[in-house]
Design a protein around this motif. Sequence first.
Motif, PDB file in Angstrom:
ATOM      1  N   ILE A 163     -52.787  18.853  19.588  1.00 24.25           N
ATOM      2  CA  ILE A 163     -53.227  17.964  18.523  1.00 24.25           C
ATOM      3  C   ILE A 163     -53.462  18.766  17.250  1.00 24.25           C
ATOM      4  O   ILE A 163     -53.966  19.888  17.294  1.00 24.25           O
ATOM      5  CB  ILE A 163     -54.498  17.185  18.932  1.00 24.25           C
ATOM      6  N   LEU A 251     -50.052  15.401  18.923  1.00 23.31           N
ATOM      7  CA  LEU A 251     -50.888  14.313  18.435  1.00 23.31           C
ATOM      8  C   LEU A 251     -51.401  14.641  17.039  1.00 23.31           C
ATOM      9  O   LEU A 251     -51.471  15.803  16.642  1.00 23.31           O
ATOM     10  CB  LEU A 251     -52.071  14.098  19.382  1.00 23.31           C
ATOM     11  N   SER A 259     -52.028   8.128  18.535  1.00 25.34           N
ATOM     12  CA  SER A 259     -51.722   9.319  19.331  1.00 25.34           C
ATOM     13  C   SER A 259     -51.973   9.072  20.814  1.00 25.34           C
ATOM     14  O   SER A 259     -51.172   9.462  21.671  1.00 25.34           O
ATOM     15  CB  SER A 259     -52.565  10.501  18.852  1.00 25.34           C
ATOM     16  N   LEU A 263     -49.479   9.200  23.985  1.00 27.63           N
ATOM     17  CA  LEU A 263     -49.810  10.032  25.143  1.00 27.63           C
ATOM     18  C   LEU A 263     -49.759   9.209  26.424  1.00 27.63           C
ATOM     19  O   LEU A 263     -49.214   9.660  27.445  1.00 27.63           O
ATOM     20  CB  LEU A 263     -51.197  10.641  24.960  1.00 27.63           C
TER      21      LEU A 263
END
Length: 423
Positions: A163, A251, A259, A263
């Motif tokens: 991320i 992300l 995000s 996922l």
Amino acid sequence: MSGIKGRKCKALIRGLIPWILLPNIMLLLYCLTNPSQGKMSSQEDTCPLSMTRLLKKSSPMSSQSAESQSQQCSPKVNIMFMKTHKTASSTILNILFRFGEKHKLKFAFPDGRNDFFYPSPFLCSQVKDYRPGECFNIVCNHMRFNHQEVSKLLPPDAVYVTILRDPVDLFESSFHYYHRAVPLTWRIGGENKLDEFLNNPQAFYSPEAYNSFYLKNLLFFDFGLDNNLEADDPHVMRDIHNLSKHFHLVLIAEYFEESLILLKDLLCWSMDDILYFKLNARRSSSVSRLNPEMRAKALQWNGADWRLYQHFNATFWARVEAYGRERMKQEVNQLRRRNAEMKALCIEGGEAVGAQKIQDGRFRPWQPVGESSILGYNLKKDTDPKFKAICEKMVTPEIEYLSNLGVSLWLTRLWGWLKDTIY
């Protein structure tokens, strides 16, 4: 009389010196204590097995089994989450802890502390009870990324996820959180240390200085790259393209819900698996509001991180387009609705509170040196018993959750005790 006052003053200063030096010596030991800084393990140590497992369809929430039956893929359980600093990664970590614990997956955990001896580059030998060739399902604690070593812990079908966050906001957050742990910043004068730094960063920065990586291109450093590269250095884009070969999904913190939907889709998980409460968030009053001039200076100072963010922000929105904008909107709305339901079930007052107002010590998050700016939660006292366990897990901070999972954190707790006692 002045002589007596002078002696008292000197005695006071001598008494304060140990309390000033001790926490910094302890922090230095925390960063340097690594019993396993030997050579990288050999290629023969690579995990040779496929550990993909069929997951049980049972769930504490009624929608799980129906959703699982409608899925056309099997939930993925072999995951590497590269936990970057100050990017909402603690919330992702909680999601992974809950999923792994629920399905009895095997975590690769550090030993004695909550990270893999960061800022040292990651080595397999840093994993608790590691034996060459051993396989794990999930790797997710803070590390300085080293793909060659990480890949030896996981089966070939492992999914790599990380991320990112806007580098300006990340830099502001990192500067606030870590500046007391970075000696370079101690001599910055004025009320606004961040502005003073950005007006002349070279005066307060040296690549070789202790903990200086917190002050420049922290994302690049976390990924094991050279954080002192300038944005126009050709090595920057080369490094970014190399990273893109390792990660299946990157992300973006500013679009956290989108995000999580991506996922969920990648891992073939259910909506229940990605429910969350925002963890490790800062009190809004502690956030420095940078004006456009300061934002521009922060962006230039963290130019390598900015190019990294731009690249993966573009790939992120390409994934959203492929997923479908309308479909994404519907899924995000469902996630928000489910999160709101959980908040109504679990959280006293419905919102996060300051550390001093958290009644149960288990749910108090780790605080930066000398401050209590990180928020946490109080659970409702009349929570429905069938939801109590999941409510507790969703608000449990990283350190406490690791302890619950059986990780020894003696060094982390020693540093925490010393930090809280002195400050």
